[in-house]
Design a protein around this motif. Structure first.
Motif, PDB file in Angstrom:
ATOM      1  N   PHE A   1      -3.777   3.334   6.987  1.00  0.00           N
ATOM      2  CA  PHE A   1      -3.320   2.195   7.169  1.00  0.00           C
ATOM      3  C   PHE A   1      -3.287   1.397   5.577  1.00  0.00           C
ATOM      4  CE2 PHE A   1      -5.717  -2.854   6.188  1.00  0.00           C
ATOM      5  CZ  PHE A   1      -3.935  -3.844   6.263  1.00  0.00           C
ATOM      6  N   PHE A   2      -1.562   1.284   5.649  1.00  0.00           N
ATOM      7  CA  PHE A   2      -1.362   1.116   3.643  1.00  0.00           C
ATOM      8  C   PHE A   2      -0.685  -0.034   3.946  1.00  0.00           C
ATOM      9  CE2 PHE A   2       0.262   6.172   5.519  1.00  0.00           C
ATOM     10  CZ  PHE A   2       0.688   6.137   3.902  1.00  0.00           C
ATOM     11  N   TRP A   3      -1.312  -0.851   3.147  1.00  0.00           N
ATOM     12  CA  TRP A   3      -1.546  -2.213   2.423  1.00  0.00           C
ATOM     13  C   TRP A   3      -1.472  -2.490   0.856  1.00  0.00           C
ATOM     14  CZ3 TRP A   3      -5.536  -3.911  -0.907  1.00  0.00           C
ATOM     15  CH2 TRP A   3      -6.843  -2.957  -1.325  1.00  0.00           C
ATOM     16  N   ALA A   4      -1.223  -3.025   0.451  1.00  0.00           N
ATOM     17  CA  ALA A   4      -0.878  -3.675  -0.438  1.00  0.00           C
ATOM     18  C   ALA A   4      -1.438  -4.605  -0.933  1.00  0.00           C
ATOM     19  CB  ALA A   4       1.078  -3.855  -1.393  1.00  0.00           C
ATOM     20  N   HIS A   5      -1.746  -5.409  -2.541  1.00  0.00           N
ATOM     21  CA  HIS A   5      -3.021  -5.822  -2.712  1.00  0.00           C
ATOM     22  C   HIS A   5      -1.754  -7.484  -2.948  1.00  0.00           C
ATOM     23  CE1 HIS A   5      -0.510  -6.671  -6.625  1.00  0.00           C
ATOM     24  NE2 HIS A   5      -1.576  -5.129  -6.795  1.00  0.00           N
ATOM     25  N   TRP A   6      -0.767  -7.185  -2.418  1.00  0.00           N
ATOM     26  CA  TRP A   6       0.217  -8.589  -2.761  1.00  0.00           C
ATOM     27  C   TRP A   6       0.480  -9.077  -1.414  1.00  0.00           C
ATOM     28  CZ3 TRP A   6       4.572  -7.075  -0.005  1.00  0.00           C
ATOM     29  CH2 TRP A   6       4.946  -5.881   0.019  1.00  0.00           C
ATOM     30  N   CYS A   7       0.201  -8.552  -0.276  1.00  0.00           N
ATOM     31  CA  CYS A   7       0.904  -8.161   1.501  1.00  0.00           C
ATOM     32  C   CYS A   7      -0.059  -9.362   2.026  1.00  0.00           C
ATOM     33  CB  CYS A   7       0.884  -6.703   1.510  1.00  0.00           C
ATOM     34  SG  CYS A   7       1.396  -6.981   3.089  1.00  0.00           S
TER      35      CYS A   7
ATOM     36  N   ASN B   1       1.162   9.377  -1.843  1.00  0.00           N
ATOM     37  CA  ASN B   1       0.648   9.001  -0.502  1.00  0.00           C
ATOM     38  C   ASN B   1       1.881   8.405   0.170  1.00  0.00           C
ATOM     39  OD1 ASN B   1      -1.733  10.304  -0.194  1.00  0.00           O
ATOM     40  ND2 ASN B   1      -2.260   8.726  -0.787  1.00  0.00           N
ATOM     41  N   PHE B   2       2.029   6.701  -0.397  1.00  0.00           N
ATOM     42  CA  PHE B   2       3.441   6.155  -0.442  1.00  0.00           C
ATOM     43  C   PHE B   2       4.781   6.969  -0.204  1.00  0.00           C
ATOM     44  CE2 PHE B   2      -0.184   3.321  -0.903  1.00  0.00           C
ATOM     45  CZ  PHE B   2       0.461   1.531   0.241  1.00  0.00           C
ATOM     46  N   GLN B   3       4.925   8.074  -0.752  1.00  0.00           N
ATOM     47  CA  GLN B   3       6.669   8.269  -0.243  1.00  0.00           C
ATOM     48  C   GLN B   3       6.812   9.077   0.590  1.00  0.00           C
ATOM     49  OE1 GLN B   3       6.996  10.224  -4.262  1.00  0.00           O
ATOM     50  NE2 GLN B   3       6.623   7.934  -5.626  1.00  0.00           N
ATOM     51  N   ALA B   4       5.282  10.298   0.747  1.00  0.00           N
ATOM     52  CA  ALA B   4       5.096  10.945   2.127  1.00  0.00           C
ATOM     53  C   ALA B   4       5.350  10.266   2.775  1.00  0.00           C
ATOM     54  CB  ALA B   4       3.385  11.587   1.241  1.00  0.00           C
ATOM     55  N   TYR B   5       4.325   9.161   3.328  1.00  0.00           N
ATOM     56  CA  TYR B   5       4.913   8.785   4.275  1.00  0.00           C
ATOM     57  C   TYR B   5       5.565   7.453   4.950  1.00  0.00           C
ATOM     58  CZ  TYR B   5       0.396  11.012   6.631  1.00  0.00           C
ATOM     59  OH  TYR B   5      -0.365  12.174   6.818  1.00  0.00           O
ATOM     60  N   GLY B   6       6.184   7.500   3.711  1.00  0.00           N
ATOM     61  CA  GLY B   6       7.560   6.673   3.689  1.00  0.00           C
ATOM     62  C   GLY B   6       7.193   4.768   4.327  1.00  0.00           C
ATOM     63  N   ALA B   7       6.204   4.316   3.370  1.00  0.00           N
ATOM     64  CA  ALA B   7       5.553   3.269   3.497  1.00  0.00           C
ATOM     65  C   ALA B   7       6.676   2.542   2.853  1.00  0.00           C
ATOM     66  CB  ALA B   7       3.780   3.053   3.416  1.00  0.00           C
ATOM     67  N   SER B   8       7.230   2.831   2.410  1.00  0.00           N
ATOM     68  CA  SER B   8       8.316   1.722   1.517  1.00  0.00           C
ATOM     69  C   SER B   8       7.782  -0.645   2.782  1.00  0.00           C
ATOM     70  CB  SER B   8       9.973   1.371   1.672  1.00  0.00           C
ATOM     71  OG  SER B   8       9.816   1.514   3.284  1.00  0.00           O
ATOM     72  N   THR B   9       7.434  -0.241   3.819  1.00  0.00           N
ATOM     73  CA  THR B   9       7.208  -1.907   4.610  1.00  0.00           C
ATOM     74  C   THR B   9       5.599  -1.873   3.888  1.00  0.00           C
ATOM     75  OG1 THR B   9       9.065  -1.493   5.510  1.00  0.00           O
ATOM     76  CG2 THR B   9       7.166  -2.947   6.604  1.00  0.00           C
ATOM     77  N   THR B  10       4.898  -3.101   3.696  1.00  0.00           N
ATOM     78  CA  THR B  10       3.408  -3.339   4.135  1.00  0.00           C
ATOM     79  C   THR B  10       2.958  -4.423   5.445  1.00  0.00           C
ATOM     80  OG1 THR B  10       2.956  -3.821   1.868  1.00  0.00           O
ATOM     81  CG2 THR B  10       2.578  -1.847   2.210  1.00  0.00           C
ATOM     82  N   PRO B  11       2.213  -4.225   6.199  1.00  0.00           N
ATOM     83  CA  PRO B  11       1.520  -2.966   5.717  1.00  0.00           C
ATOM     84  C   PRO B  11       1.994  -1.928   6.571  1.00  0.00           C
ATOM     85  CG  PRO B  11       1.220  -4.301   8.208  1.00  0.00           C
ATOM     86  CD  PRO B  11       2.295  -5.007   6.585  1.00  0.00           C
ATOM     87  N   THR B  12       1.853  -0.463   6.900  1.00  0.00           N
ATOM     88  CA  THR B  12       2.568   0.689   7.876  1.00  0.00           C
ATOM     89  C   THR B  12       1.033   1.188   8.157  1.00  0.00           C
ATOM     90  OG1 THR B  12       4.200   1.286   6.675  1.00  0.00           O
ATOM     91  CG2 THR B  12       3.653   2.767   7.781  1.00  0.00           C
ATOM     92  N   LEU B  13       1.355   1.375   9.803  1.00  0.00           N
ATOM     93  CA  LEU B  13       0.101   2.373  10.007  1.00  0.00           C
ATOM     94  C   LEU B  13       0.657   3.844  10.817  1.00  0.00           C
ATOM     95  CD1 LEU B  13      -0.595  -0.544  10.298  1.00  0.00           C
ATOM     96  CD2 LEU B  13      -2.029  -0.569  11.946  1.00  0.00           C
ATOM     97  N   VAL B  14      -0.169   4.182  10.720  1.00  0.00           N
ATOM     98  CA  VAL B  14       0.193   6.058  11.265  1.00  0.00           C
ATOM     99  C   VAL B  14      -1.067   6.383  11.982  1.00  0.00           C
ATOM    100  CG1 VAL B  14       0.585   8.095  10.624  1.00  0.00           C
ATOM    101  CG2 VAL B  14       1.785   6.548   9.332  1.00  0.00           C
ATOM    102  N   LEU B  15      -1.065   6.606  13.305  1.00  0.00           N
ATOM    103  CA  LEU B  15      -1.842   7.265  14.101  1.00  0.00           C
ATOM    104  C   LEU B  15      -1.793   8.216  14.038  1.00  0.00           C
ATOM    105  CD1 LEU B  15      -4.164   6.323  15.607  1.00  0.00           C
ATOM    106  CD2 LEU B  15      -2.919   5.914  17.923  1.00  0.00           C
ATOM    107  N   ILE B  16      -3.341   8.899  13.527  1.00  0.00           N
ATOM    108  CA  ILE B  16      -3.287  10.399  13.638  1.00  0.00           C
ATOM    109  C   ILE B  16      -3.708  11.150  15.064  1.00  0.00           C
ATOM    110  CG2 ILE B  16      -3.594  12.709  12.831  1.00  0.00           C
ATOM    111  CD1 ILE B  16      -3.363  11.122  10.021  1.00  0.00           C
TER     112      ILE B  16
END
Length: 296
Positions: free
Chosen positions: A176-182, A253-268
Protein backbone atom coordinates in the motif's frame (compact mmCIF):
# COMPACT_ATOMS: atom_id res chain seq x y z
CA UNK A 1 -25.37 21.83 -21.30
CA UNK A 2 -26.04 24.11 -18.33
CA UNK A 3 -23.22 22.40 -16.40
CA UNK A 4 -20.77 22.96 -19.27
CA UNK A 5 -21.83 26.57 -19.65
CA UNK A 6 -21.33 27.04 -15.93
CA UNK A 7 -17.83 25.60 -16.16
CA UNK A 8 -16.90 27.97 -18.99
CA UNK A 9 -18.29 30.99 -17.10
CA UNK A 10 -16.46 29.97 -13.94
CA UNK A 11 -13.21 29.53 -15.83
CA UNK A 12 -13.56 32.88 -17.57
CA UNK A 13 -14.28 34.69 -14.30
CA UNK A 14 -11.33 33.10 -12.51
CA UNK A 15 -8.63 33.50 -15.17
CA UNK A 16 -6.68 35.85 -12.93
CA UNK A 17 -6.34 33.12 -10.32
CA UNK A 18 -6.27 29.85 -12.27
CA UNK A 19 -3.56 28.66 -14.63
CA UNK A 20 -4.17 27.68 -18.24
CA UNK A 21 -3.27 24.10 -17.35
CA UNK A 22 -5.84 24.04 -14.54
CA UNK A 23 -8.56 25.47 -16.80
CA UNK A 24 -7.85 23.01 -19.62
CA UNK A 25 -7.72 20.13 -17.12
CA UNK A 26 -11.15 21.11 -15.77
CA UNK A 27 -12.68 21.21 -19.26
CA UNK A 28 -11.09 17.90 -20.27
CA UNK A 29 -12.34 16.27 -17.05
CA UNK A 30 -15.90 17.12 -18.16
CA UNK A 31 -15.35 15.90 -21.72
CA UNK A 32 -15.32 19.43 -23.18
CA UNK A 33 -12.47 18.92 -25.62
CA UNK A 34 -13.40 21.52 -28.31
CA UNK A 35 -13.49 24.51 -25.90
CA UNK A 36 -10.37 23.16 -24.20
CA UNK A 37 -8.53 23.12 -27.52
CA UNK A 38 -9.85 26.60 -28.36
CA UNK A 39 -8.44 27.87 -25.06
CA UNK A 40 -5.03 26.28 -25.75
CA UNK A 41 -4.84 27.61 -29.30
CA UNK A 42 -5.75 31.12 -28.16
CA UNK A 43 -2.97 31.05 -25.57
CA UNK A 44 -0.57 29.64 -28.13
CA UNK A 45 -1.40 32.47 -30.57
CA UNK A 46 -0.64 35.03 -27.85
CA UNK A 47 2.42 33.44 -26.25
CA UNK A 48 3.89 30.97 -28.73
CA UNK A 49 5.23 27.75 -27.28
CA UNK A 50 5.65 27.66 -23.49
CA UNK A 51 6.03 24.93 -20.89
CA UNK A 52 2.53 25.60 -19.55
CA UNK A 53 0.97 25.41 -23.03
CA UNK A 54 2.81 22.11 -23.55
CA UNK A 55 1.30 20.86 -20.27
CA UNK A 56 -2.15 21.99 -21.42
CA UNK A 57 -1.67 20.16 -24.73
CA UNK A 58 -0.83 17.03 -22.75
CA UNK A 59 -4.28 17.26 -21.14
CA UNK A 60 -5.85 17.37 -24.60
CA UNK A 61 -3.88 14.21 -25.37
CA UNK A 62 -5.17 12.47 -22.25
CA UNK A 63 -8.73 13.61 -22.89
CA UNK A 64 -8.62 12.34 -26.47
CA UNK A 65 -7.23 9.02 -25.29
CA UNK A 66 -10.06 8.70 -22.75
CA UNK A 67 -12.51 9.42 -25.59
CA UNK A 68 -10.81 6.65 -27.62
CA UNK A 69 -9.66 9.10 -30.25
CA UNK A 70 -6.23 7.51 -30.48
CA UNK A 71 -5.09 9.36 -33.58
CA UNK A 72 -5.82 12.77 -32.07
CA UNK A 73 -4.39 11.67 -28.74
CA UNK A 74 -1.09 10.69 -30.34
CA UNK A 75 -0.95 13.94 -32.34
CA UNK A 76 -1.52 16.07 -29.25
CA UNK A 77 1.06 14.01 -27.33
CA UNK A 78 3.68 14.52 -30.03
CA UNK A 79 2.92 18.24 -30.21
CA UNK A 80 3.19 18.57 -26.43
CA UNK A 81 6.44 16.63 -26.32
CA UNK A 82 8.01 18.60 -29.20
CA UNK A 83 7.05 21.92 -27.62
CA UNK A 84 8.32 20.83 -24.20
CA UNK A 85 11.64 19.70 -25.67
CA UNK A 86 12.10 23.05 -27.43
CA UNK A 87 11.42 24.87 -24.16
CA UNK A 88 13.67 22.49 -22.22
CA UNK A 89 16.82 23.28 -24.17
CA UNK A 90 19.79 22.71 -21.90
CA UNK A 91 17.83 23.04 -18.64
CA UNK A 92 17.03 20.23 -16.24
CA UNK A 93 13.50 18.92 -16.77
CA UNK A 94 12.64 19.31 -13.07
CA UNK A 95 13.67 22.96 -13.06
CA UNK A 96 10.27 23.89 -14.53
CA UNK A 97 6.96 22.79 -12.94
CA UNK A 98 5.18 22.25 -16.28
CA UNK A 99 7.79 20.28 -18.24
CA UNK A 100 7.51 16.98 -16.30
CA UNK A 101 3.73 17.13 -16.77
CA UNK A 102 3.99 17.74 -20.51
CA UNK A 103 6.73 15.24 -21.26
CA UNK A 104 5.47 12.56 -18.85
CA UNK A 105 1.92 12.72 -20.22
CA UNK A 106 3.15 12.68 -23.82
CA UNK A 107 5.17 9.52 -23.14
CA UNK A 108 2.25 7.93 -21.30
CA UNK A 109 -0.30 8.71 -24.01
CA UNK A 110 1.90 7.42 -26.84
CA UNK A 111 2.49 4.16 -24.96
CA UNK A 112 -1.23 3.77 -24.34
CA UNK A 113 -2.01 4.45 -27.99
CA UNK A 114 0.38 1.66 -28.97
CA UNK A 115 -1.25 -0.68 -26.44
CA UNK A 116 -4.73 0.24 -27.71
CA UNK A 117 -3.56 -0.78 -31.18
CA UNK A 118 -2.54 -4.21 -29.81
CA UNK A 119 1.14 -3.24 -29.86
CA UNK A 120 1.78 -3.88 -26.18
CA UNK A 121 5.29 -5.27 -26.67
CA UNK A 122 6.24 -2.20 -28.70
CA UNK A 123 4.76 0.04 -26.00
CA UNK A 124 6.90 -1.60 -23.31
CA UNK A 125 10.06 -1.28 -25.42
CA UNK A 126 9.24 2.39 -26.04
CA UNK A 127 8.73 3.02 -22.32
CA UNK A 128 11.96 1.25 -21.42
CA UNK A 129 13.81 3.50 -23.88
CA UNK A 130 12.21 6.55 -22.28
CA UNK A 131 13.20 5.27 -18.84
CA UNK A 132 16.84 5.26 -19.95
CA UNK A 133 16.49 8.78 -21.32
CA UNK A 134 14.80 10.25 -18.24
CA UNK A 135 16.37 8.16 -15.48
CA UNK A 136 17.31 10.20 -12.44
CA UNK A 137 14.47 12.70 -12.96
CA UNK A 138 10.95 12.96 -11.54
CA UNK A 139 9.69 11.17 -14.67
CA UNK A 140 11.17 7.84 -13.52
CA UNK A 141 8.22 6.81 -11.35
CA UNK A 142 5.63 7.74 -13.97
CA UNK A 143 7.37 5.87 -16.78
CA UNK A 144 7.89 2.83 -14.55
CA UNK A 145 4.21 2.95 -13.59
CA UNK A 146 3.24 2.65 -17.23
CA UNK A 147 5.68 -0.20 -17.80
CA UNK A 148 4.21 -1.98 -14.78
CA UNK A 149 0.63 -1.42 -15.91
CA UNK A 150 1.45 -3.21 -19.16
CA UNK A 151 3.77 -5.93 -17.92
CA UNK A 152 4.17 -6.42 -14.14
CA UNK A 153 1.19 -8.67 -13.40
CA UNK A 154 2.27 -12.29 -13.64
CA UNK A 155 5.92 -11.41 -12.94
CA UNK A 156 7.97 -11.78 -9.72
CA UNK A 157 7.62 -8.83 -7.38
CA UNK A 158 10.60 -6.44 -7.46
CA UNK A 159 12.68 -6.26 -4.25
CA UNK A 160 11.39 -3.89 -1.58
CA UNK A 161 13.98 -1.87 0.32
CA UNK A 162 13.50 -2.24 4.06
CA UNK A 163 11.45 -5.46 3.88
CA UNK A 164 12.55 -8.95 2.83
CA UNK A 165 9.73 -10.08 0.54
CA UNK A 166 11.35 -13.49 0.06
CA UNK A 167 10.84 -14.17 3.77
CA UNK A 168 7.10 -13.59 3.31
CA UNK A 169 6.61 -16.31 0.67
CA UNK A 170 3.70 -18.49 1.69
CA UNK A 171 1.68 -15.35 2.50
CA UNK A 172 -0.21 -13.02 0.21
CA UNK A 173 1.06 -9.46 0.53
CA UNK A 174 -0.62 -6.13 -0.18
CA UNK A 175 1.80 -3.26 -0.78
CA UNK A 176 0.00 0.00 0.00
CA UNK A 177 2.07 2.91 -1.32
CA UNK A 178 0.91 6.09 0.43
CA UNK A 179 1.91 9.71 0.98
CA UNK A 180 1.37 11.93 4.01
CA UNK A 181 -0.42 14.58 1.88
CA UNK A 182 -2.70 12.10 0.04
CA UNK A 183 -6.47 12.23 0.82
CA UNK A 184 -7.25 9.13 -1.29
CA UNK A 185 -4.69 7.18 0.76
CA UNK A 186 -6.50 8.09 3.97
CA UNK A 187 -9.82 7.10 2.37
CA UNK A 188 -8.39 3.66 1.49
CA UNK A 189 -7.28 2.92 5.08
CA UNK A 190 -10.62 1.49 6.35
CA UNK A 191 -10.97 -0.59 3.17
CA UNK A 192 -7.52 -2.12 3.44
CA UNK A 193 -7.87 -2.61 7.21
CA UNK A 194 -11.19 -4.42 6.74
CA UNK A 195 -9.72 -6.75 4.11
CA UNK A 196 -6.63 -7.37 6.24
CA UNK A 197 -8.77 -8.34 9.26
CA UNK A 198 -10.91 -10.66 7.14
CA UNK A 199 -7.97 -12.56 5.61
CA UNK A 200 -5.31 -12.24 8.32
CA UNK A 201 -5.77 -15.83 9.51
CA UNK A 202 -5.32 -17.07 5.94
CA UNK A 203 -1.93 -15.39 5.67
CA UNK A 204 -2.54 -11.88 4.33
CA UNK A 205 0.12 -9.29 5.16
CA UNK A 206 0.00 -5.53 4.50
CA UNK A 207 3.10 -3.38 4.01
CA UNK A 208 2.85 0.40 3.61
CA UNK A 209 5.83 1.93 1.78
CA UNK A 210 6.11 5.72 1.83
CA UNK A 211 8.81 8.30 1.15
CA UNK A 212 10.00 11.83 1.87
CA UNK A 213 8.46 14.59 -0.24
CA UNK A 214 10.50 17.51 1.05
CA UNK A 215 7.63 19.34 2.75
CA UNK A 216 5.08 19.10 5.54
CA UNK A 217 1.66 20.61 6.21
CA UNK A 218 0.76 23.56 4.00
CA UNK A 219 3.64 22.80 1.63
CA UNK A 220 6.19 24.10 4.12
CA UNK A 221 9.66 22.95 2.96
CA UNK A 222 11.19 20.44 5.36
CA UNK A 223 14.26 18.26 5.60
CA UNK A 224 14.07 14.58 6.63
CA UNK A 225 14.66 15.45 10.29
CA UNK A 226 11.40 17.44 10.29
CA UNK A 227 9.41 15.45 7.75
CA UNK A 228 9.98 12.05 9.38
CA UNK A 229 8.23 12.93 12.67
CA UNK A 230 5.48 14.60 10.62
CA UNK A 231 4.96 11.34 8.68
CA UNK A 232 4.78 9.46 11.98
CA UNK A 233 2.21 11.95 13.28
CA UNK A 234 0.04 11.53 10.16
CA UNK A 235 0.31 7.78 10.47
CA UNK A 236 -0.85 7.81 14.10
CA UNK A 237 -3.70 10.18 13.27
CA UNK A 238 -5.07 8.60 10.07
CA UNK A 239 -3.58 5.11 9.76
CA UNK A 240 -4.32 3.71 13.23
CA UNK A 241 -6.47 0.85 11.83
CA UNK A 242 -3.26 -0.36 10.16
CA UNK A 243 -1.06 0.16 13.22
CA UNK A 244 0.82 -3.11 12.71
CA UNK A 245 1.71 -2.33 9.09
CA UNK A 246 5.48 -2.09 8.43
CA UNK A 247 6.25 1.24 6.75
CA UNK A 248 9.57 1.24 4.88
CA UNK A 249 10.63 4.81 4.07
CA UNK A 250 12.40 4.81 0.69
CA UNK A 251 12.20 6.62 -2.65
CA UNK A 252 13.80 3.56 -4.27
CA UNK A 253 10.65 1.53 -3.63
CA UNK A 254 8.49 4.15 -5.35
CA UNK A 255 10.78 4.08 -8.38
CA UNK A 256 10.86 0.27 -8.57
CA UNK A 257 7.08 0.00 -8.36
CA UNK A 258 6.29 3.13 -10.37
CA UNK A 259 4.24 4.60 -7.55
CA UNK A 260 3.90 8.06 -9.09
CA UNK A 261 0.21 7.83 -8.17
CA UNK A 262 -0.80 7.50 -4.53
CA UNK A 263 -2.30 5.32 -3.41
CA UNK A 264 -0.84 2.50 -5.48
CA UNK A 265 -1.75 -1.04 -4.46
CA UNK A 266 0.22 -4.12 -5.44
CA UNK A 267 -0.96 -7.62 -4.54
CA UNK A 268 1.63 -10.40 -4.40
CA UNK A 269 0.55 -14.05 -4.17
CA UNK A 270 1.96 -16.77 -1.94
CA UNK A 271 4.71 -17.58 -4.47
CA UNK A 272 5.95 -13.99 -4.84
CA UNK A 273 4.18 -13.24 -8.13
CA UNK A 274 2.40 -9.92 -8.70
CA UNK A 275 -1.30 -10.58 -9.31
CA UNK A 276 -2.68 -7.04 -9.15
CA UNK A 277 -1.12 -3.67 -9.90
CA UNK A 278 -3.45 -0.75 -9.27
CA UNK A 279 -2.52 2.96 -9.19
CA UNK A 280 -5.35 4.89 -7.52
CA UNK A 281 -8.08 4.28 -4.97
CA UNK A 282 -9.69 0.85 -4.70
CA UNK A 283 -13.11 -0.43 -3.65
CA UNK A 284 -13.50 -3.07 -0.95
CA UNK A 285 -15.29 -5.59 -3.23
CA UNK A 286 -12.52 -5.27 -5.83
CA UNK A 287 -9.70 -5.74 -3.30
CA UNK A 288 -11.55 -8.58 -1.56
CA UNK A 289 -11.96 -10.49 -4.82
CA UNK A 290 -8.31 -10.00 -5.73
CA UNK A 291 -7.06 -11.14 -2.32
CA UNK A 292 -9.30 -14.20 -2.36
CA UNK A 293 -7.83 -15.21 -5.72
CA UNK A 294 -4.25 -14.64 -4.52
CA UNK A 295 -4.79 -16.80 -1.43
CA UNK A 296 -6.04 -19.85 -3.30
Amino acid sequence: MLLRAGILIALASSQVWASLEDDVHALVAHGDLPPAEKMVRAAQARQGGTAEIAAALSWLARGSLAARQTGKADAYAEEARAMAMRVLGMRRVDADPWLPTAIGAAIEVHANVLAARSQTAEAVVYLQEQLKTWGGTSLTERIRKNINLLSLEGKPAPPLEGVNLAALKGNAVVLFFWAHWCPDCKADVPIIASVERRFRAQGLKVIGPTKFYGYVQGGEPAGPDVEKPYIEKIRRQYYAPLAGMPTPLSAVNFQAYGASTTPTLVLIDRTGIVRYYHPGAVTEPELTARVQAALR
